[in-house]
Scaffold this active site. Structure first.
Site: not given
Ligand code: FRU
Length: 512
Positions: A52, A234
């Site tokens: 992300d 998320e």
């Molecule tokens: C989204 C996610 C978020 C988390 C991160 C962990 O892709 O699952 O919810 O904070 O990636 O790498």
């Protein structure tokens, strides 16, 4: 998500306290920017794993991009915040890692703000601090079967984002006993002179408020019975856009799995926010991108009236196994979001940011060609190469397809299926596809307008295509991995359409 965390929790003890030298990246040998499949106009880390975009912030003429980063492997693991900076969101400079895991856990996704009024007190000598708000994921707690292992923490910078100091009293929001409790996105709510945090909590959003970024009060919940719920919510985002002189509130919620073409995807809601609760306009699910490969997309903070969006160009279905060797994943092209009205409904339209003009070369334009048979359009383009932008328009609402191919017979097809009234991208025969069962597929996206003309624009890199159709209301992002670069482009139409315009615009490599 659960799979991902369990799979890698064994890395915990070894990696949490390891400090990586700021210039780990500099140790990479060779010319890494020309490896097979390496994007040339999209942001990628120099090496290793990225997911992300995080903490995106504009400050003193610099766009900051932080990102989920694991510097020890090309698969997901103990998360850090990698860091890059840019003056135009197109050309990037890699910076030292900004945040390392600590005894509270990995550094998961989150946001960053300029604390203009120094409400946090972190600022010194009248200088506004930058404050990052992120989730700390404690893999030990997870391994012990606890449910409160995700908590919200702060770090601040008093040197304009170069170095970051963790707040001594972390975490600032303690988990109430809910497993998925993460990805805080914070914004300043001017009317109430307070900060609003939008947090993804399992199958819903929780809004919190604070006067100083340290003490938070829960304001409300949203979404348990609204929108798409094929997976966990998320990476949310809350912001405003103007439409017809009025302010419209937008809530972005990423979802994994449950996207329109399987796996992870980004949905959004339009509505109103009064500093406490979000009231949606309508309940139908809206997708910011219908392709399988835009995820965790959120917007930059502190960019004034412009709303600038960036997503991670992959999908949790296969992100860990895509066939790249030294690094994994790229970001999308940064996009500007606006509201437009279609079929009496307000919707978000996306477009590549105008700054992309700095890497465009002179367009090669081919006009008024009858598509009564398949046309190999690349014959009219000297030195065809990717990356490029292709703009394409035909008269009438007609069936068409544009095929990129190589001498191995591998091909990627992008087009419009008139019977279904849908755009599609087909990567079934695009090259390497068998690393995961869902990858080889034809994906569809709806058409929003019923104009008598079809216009599409595509940003095509070495291993990705981003399709913007219907003025940006339909967006599809897809990645692909041909065994040899595509070298040919053909266009055809089952409806014998007249191709009004085919524009090929070569894009220059952003790293040179
Ligand atoms: C989204 C996610 C978020 C988390 C991160 C962990 O892709 O699952 O919810 O904070 O990636 O790498």
């Amino acid at each position: 998500m659960v799979f991902k965390m369990n799979q890698f929790k064994c890395f915990l003890i070894a990696s949490v306290f390891v400090l990586h030298s700021a210039d780990t990246n500099a140790q990479v040998k060779g010319n890494i920017y020309n490896e097979p499949h390496r994007p040339q106009v999209h942001f990628t880390p120099k090496e290793k794993w990225m997911n992300d975009p995080n903490g995106m912030l504009y400050h003193k003429g610099i766009y900051h991009l932080f990102y989920q980063y694991y510097p020890d492997s090309t698969v997901w693991g103990p998360m850090h915040w990698g860091h890059a900076t840019s003056t135009d969101m197109i050309h990037w400079k890699h910076q030292p890692i900004a945040l390392y895991p600590d005894s509270l856990g990995y550094i998961f996704s989150g946001s960053a703000v300029v604390d203009v009024h120094n409400t946090s007190g972190f600022g010194k000598n009248g200088k506004a601090p930058l404050v990052a708000i992120f989730t700390q994921h404690d893999p030990k707690g997870e391994a012990q079967g606890k449910s409160d292992y995700q908590n919200q923490s702060l770090a601040y910078s008093i040197d304009d984002g170069k170095t970051w100091i963790k707040y001594a009293n972390n975490p600032v929001i303690k988990n109430p006993g809910i497993k998925d409790f993460r990805d805080p996105k914070v914004m300043w709510f001017e009317k109430g002179k307070k900060w609003i945090m939008t947090l993804a909590v399992s199958n819903r959003i929780m809004f919190y408020s604070s006067k100083n970024l340290k003490d938070w009060i829960k304001e409300s919940e949203f979404g348990e019975n609204v929108g798409a719920h094929g997976g966990v919510w998320e990476c949310p985002d809350l912001f405003t856009l103007e439409y017809g002189g009025k302010t419209v509130w937008i809530l972005i919620v990423n979802l994994n799995p449950g996207g329109p073409n399987k796996g992870s995807a980004t949905q959004y809601f339009l509505g109103d926010f009064d500093g406490k609760s979000f009231l949606p306009q309508g309940t139908e699910t809206k997708w910011l991108d219908y392709g399988p490969d835009e995820y965790a997309g959120v917007t930059w903070s502190n960019t004034g009236k412009r709303r600038l969006f960036l997503g991670w160009m992959s999908n949790w279905l296969y992100a860990n196994v895509v066939p790249t060797e030294t690094w994994r994943s790229a970001m999308t092209i940064p996009r500007e979001l606006n509201i437009i009205k279609a079929n009496n409904e307000l919707l978000i339209a996306s477009a590549p940011v105008k700054e992309i003009a700095s890497i465009r070369s002179k367009p090669i334009v081919i006009s008024n060609v009858s598509l009564s048979k398949k046309i190999e359009i690349s014959k009219s383009i000297k030195n065809l190469s990717f990356p490029c932008i292709i703009n394409f328009s035909i008269d009438g609402s007609k069936d068409f397809s544009i095929t990129l191919s190589n001498e191995l017979g591998e091909e990627l097809e992008i087009g419009f299926d008139k019977i279904q009234n849908k755009y599609f991208i087909d990567r079934t025969r695009s090259g390497k596809t068998n690393f995961q069962a869902d990858f080889a597929a034809r994906h569809f996206a709806p058409r929003f307008t019923s104009n008598d003309k079809m216009d599409i624009s595509m940003v095509i890199d070495v291993s990705s295509v981003e399709l913007f159709a219907d003025g940006g209301l339909t967006v599809m992002t897809e990645i692909f991995f041909p065994n040899k670069p595509y070298s040919k482009i053909s266009v055809q139409s089952a409806d014998n359409a007249l191709m009004k315009n085919f524009e090929y615009i070569r894009l220059n490599n952003i790293w040179k």
